[in-house]
Design an enzyme around this catalytic site. Structure first.
Site, PDB file in Angstrom:
ATOM      1  N   GLU A  78       6.475  -2.193  -7.454  1.00  0.00           N
ATOM      2  CA  GLU A  78       7.935  -2.191  -7.604  1.00  0.00           C
ATOM      3  C   GLU A  78       8.639  -2.797  -6.395  1.00  0.00           C
ATOM      4  O   GLU A  78       9.691  -3.427  -6.543  1.00  0.00           O
ATOM      5  CB  GLU A  78       8.449  -0.760  -7.832  1.00  0.00           C
ATOM      6  CG  GLU A  78       8.095  -0.168  -9.171  1.00  0.00           C
ATOM      7  CD  GLU A  78       6.778   0.605  -9.161  1.00  0.00           C
ATOM      8  OE1 GLU A  78       6.468   1.268 -10.173  1.00  0.00           O
ATOM      9  OE2 GLU A  78       6.064   0.534  -8.125  1.00  0.00           O
ATOM     10  N   PHE A 105       8.649  16.307 -14.252  1.00  0.00           N
ATOM     11  CA  PHE A 105       7.617  15.331 -13.905  1.00  0.00           C
ATOM     12  C   PHE A 105       8.253  13.968 -13.610  1.00  0.00           C
ATOM     13  O   PHE A 105       9.042  13.454 -14.386  1.00  0.00           O
ATOM     14  CB  PHE A 105       6.617  15.202 -15.060  1.00  0.00           C
ATOM     15  CG  PHE A 105       5.563  14.152 -14.827  1.00  0.00           C
ATOM     16  CD1 PHE A 105       4.615  14.314 -13.825  1.00  0.00           C
ATOM     17  CD2 PHE A 105       5.528  12.996 -15.589  1.00  0.00           C
ATOM     18  CE1 PHE A 105       3.647  13.346 -13.596  1.00  0.00           C
ATOM     19  CE2 PHE A 105       4.562  12.024 -15.371  1.00  0.00           C
ATOM     20  CZ  PHE A 105       3.613  12.195 -14.364  1.00  0.00           C
ATOM     21  N   GLN A 106       7.910  13.414 -12.468  1.00  0.00           N
ATOM     22  CA  GLN A 106       8.411  12.131 -11.994  1.00  0.00           C
ATOM     23  C   GLN A 106       9.937  12.094 -11.920  1.00  0.00           C
ATOM     24  O   GLN A 106      10.563  11.071 -12.158  1.00  0.00           O
ATOM     25  CB  GLN A 106       7.893  10.975 -12.858  1.00  0.00           C
ATOM     26  CG  GLN A 106       6.407  10.693 -12.647  1.00  0.00           C
ATOM     27  CD  GLN A 106       5.940   9.385 -13.249  1.00  0.00           C
ATOM     28  OE1 GLN A 106       6.524   8.896 -14.211  1.00  0.00           O
ATOM     29  NE2 GLN A 106       4.883   8.822 -12.685  1.00  0.00           N
ATOM     30  N   LYS A 155      16.195   8.891 -19.643  1.00  0.00           N
ATOM     31  CA  LYS A 155      15.484   8.316 -20.780  1.00  0.00           C
ATOM     32  C   LYS A 155      16.233   8.508 -22.092  1.00  0.00           C
ATOM     33  O   LYS A 155      16.304   7.604 -22.939  1.00  0.00           O
ATOM     34  CB  LYS A 155      14.084   8.923 -20.875  1.00  0.00           C
ATOM     35  CG  LYS A 155      13.208   8.288 -21.953  1.00  0.00           C
ATOM     36  CD  LYS A 155      11.804   8.837 -21.898  1.00  0.00           C
ATOM     37  CE  LYS A 155      10.909   8.183 -22.942  1.00  0.00           C
ATOM     38  NZ  LYS A 155       9.518   8.700 -22.865  1.00  0.00           N
ATOM     39  N   MET A 164       4.351 -10.289  17.041  1.00  0.00           N
ATOM     40  CA  MET A 164       5.579  -9.990  17.770  1.00  0.00           C
ATOM     41  C   MET A 164       5.462  -8.678  18.533  1.00  0.00           C
ATOM     42  O   MET A 164       5.949  -8.564  19.673  1.00  0.00           O
ATOM     43  CB  MET A 164       6.765  -9.932  16.812  1.00  0.00           C
ATOM     44  CG  MET A 164       8.104  -9.772  17.516  1.00  0.00           C
ATOM     45  SD  MET A 164       8.509 -11.184  18.592  1.00  0.00           S
ATOM     46  CE  MET A 164       9.260 -12.286  17.398  1.00  0.00           C
TER      47      MET A 164
END
Length: 560
Positions: A51, A113-114, A163, A468
């Site tokens: 993602e 959940f999630q 959802k 760096m």
């Protein structure tokens, strides 16, 4: 006619002119992905490997096209994986809309959940965010998100989508997007006249240009302005491309890794005109010494940036394109600053960019890249030495063609950004100048490049260290190289081939020109592993807390 929330989202995206989205599916966004499947002739979905890659791709798409980038992720970890990309876009003022799934409305706040409060998490790094709890408000919310992302100072907006909202049905009425008008409500005649008076009476004017000129599509107006007031111009990292590197007025970057010429000009000028830039600490360094001989005029669309880091003498708040157009109209006679421009040219002869270290290999490789890149190519970078070398040694001629994470300094940005730029500009070539440390963070996106046969070239500046950070350890930590050596034996060419991508190698003794030309001639994705000496450094450099005039690694020309 009633349609589902998921289909409403598709219709709104089409309304807004969206043709490409980047994302990764999951349970909470299944209805939206089902709608994308049914509408794949209208919107192209690019499946990234992660993602975060989707958010960076949306960012690169936006920077390179001037349109709004769109990314999609599911709830919970999918949404949180977008956060770094959203923050990157926020710091660099990139118009982006992130669509995240969430659990159904009745389950919100129950540690389902999630489930995660992504709107709360992203509040500090978005212009605005929404959570939609009524499908009848969905269409207007999507439209508002696109408007907010683009108006004024651009930036990311997040829309959180439970959802069940994407499954419920609602009446949908098509709408034509309203024109995004330039912000001028704070632009006053008094501020314009005050700025104009300072400009007309300056003997040594200098312009410091930032990414706001690129976001505001004001490069043409800036070019005319520089000619009218007869002044040189330096840029921030985000401003690369706002002024052509080939312009005689261009002095290079300013600040920590800027040119000695730019830093000297900022210190010597009597008027510093700051256009679409925000006085980053990497530019200003020691604030009390910055432009100490000059009155400062700041032009910016965002009033929050005025006097935030550096106190100005005068400021003009408004859309930079409008402000420059108004100032250009009012300069009745072209100003002349012959002696000042001669002084600037003498600085250029006296302080050319020189390279210290074991070799000048980065400059040689990027010089060869410059020769073989077709006109109009796009360059993305990762963060660190590779980024600074690309900014210093490549020529930046067109606005929006150099994409880098300036404000947040996000390692792992470049490959995703290159994917987005290539998708948004299929007829152009895109190069990602990377370091081996950064590429370890995003090499999984080779799967995306291979899947869609994107002819992206990844130029891997491989010094087997976090270059760096090692440079700072060398200069300021008595060479205690704590956890910066990357001596794990990774064969990047073999890794590329494992993904179905061409791999090439530029050894230290090789002429890079022929190998780079061969890579471009393939018109296919290529990873080029370039060996760079371990202790090549980015010079010049301003040490922390020093004045920008006091630069390390600067040599005067022997010809001066």
């Amino acid at each position: 006619m009633q349609i589902t929330g998921a289909q409403i989202i598709i219709e709104c995206l089409v309304e807004q002119g969206v043709d490409t989205v980047f994302g990764y599916p999951g349970g909470s966004v299944l209805p939206l992905y089902d709608a994308l499947y049914k509408n794949k002739d209208r919107i192209t979905h690019i499946l990234t490997a992660h993602e975060q890659g989707a958010s960076h791709a949306a960012d690169g798409y936006a920077r390179s096209t001037g349109k709004v980038g769109v990314c999609i992720a599911t709830s919970g970890p999918g949404a949180t994986n977008l956060v770094t990309g959203i923050a990157t876009a926020y710091m660099d003022s990139v118009p982006l809309v992130a669509l995240t799934g969430n659990v159904p409305v009745p389950l919100l706040g129950r540690d389902s959940f999630q489930e995660v409060d992504i709107s709360g998490i992203t509040m500090p790094v978005t212009k605005h965010n929404f959570i939609v709890k009524d499908v009848c408000e969905l269409a207007e919310t999507i439209r508002s998100a696109f408007r907010i992302a683009q108006e004024g100072r651009p930036g990311p907006v997040l829309v959180d989508l439970p959802k069940d909202i994407t499954q419920h049905q609602c009446d949908y009425e098509p709408s034509v997007p309203k024109e995004i008008l330039p912000r001028t409500e704070r632009l006053s005649e008094k501020s314009l006249e005050q700025a104009l008076d300072l400009i007309q009476h300056a003997a040594r004017p200098m312009c410091y240009v930032g990414g706001g000129v690129i976001r505001g599509k004001a490069s043409d107006e800036l070019e005319k302005f520089l000619s009218l007031i007869d002044a040189p111009a330096c840029v921030s990292l985000m401003g690369c491309g706002a002024v052509s590197s080939y312009s005689e007025r261009f002095t290079g970057m300013v600040g920590m890794h800027g040119t000695k010429v730019s830093n000297m000009c900022v210190s010597a000028c009597d008027l510093l005109i700051v256009i679409g830039a925000r006085f980053s600490d990497r530019v200003v360094s020691k604030a009390s010494a910055f432009a100490r001989n000059a009155k400062i005029v700041q032009i910016d669309v965002d009033p929050a940036e005025i006097d935030k880091n550096i106190k100005t003498f005068c400021h003009v708040v408004g859309d930079v394109k409008v402000v420059l157009t108004e100032l250009n109209k009012r300069i009745e006679k072209t100003l002349e600053h012959g002696k000042w421009m001669e002084q600037v040219q003498s600085y250029k002869k006296r302080y050319p960019i020189r390279v210290e270290g074991e070799s000048i290999r980065p400059k040689e490789i990027l010089g060869a890249l410059q020769k073989v890149m077709p006109p109009g190519s796009f360059v993305a970078t990762e963060v660190g030495q590779n980024q600074m070398w690309a900014a210093q040694f490549l020529k930046h001629e067109l606005p929006g063609h150099f994409m880098t994470s300036g404000g947040l300094g996000t390692m792992g940005y470049g490959t995703g950004a290159a994917i987005g730029a290539q998708c948004g500009n299929p007829g152009s070539r895109v190069v990602n100048v990377a370091g081996d440390g950064c590429f370890r963070m995003n090499c999984n996106e080779l799967a995306t490049i291979a899947r869609y046969k994107l002819p992206v070239i990844i130029l891997l500046m491989n010094n087997q260290t976090l270059g760096m950070v090692r440079q700072w350890q060398t200069l300021f930590f008595d060479k205690r190289y704590s956890e910066t050596t990357l001596d794990t034996p990774v064969d990047w060419v073999m890794l590329a081939k494992a993904f179905g991508v061409h791999g090439m190698h530029i050894h230290k003794e090789d002429d890079p020109l022929a190998i780079l030309q061969a890579a471009f001639d393939l018109h296919e994705p290529v990873v080029i592993d370039c060996e760079i000496p371990l202790d090549d450094k980015v010079y010049p450099m301003v040490a922390p807390g020093a004045s920008i005039e006091d630069m390390l690694g600067v040599e005067e020309s022997n010809e001066y």
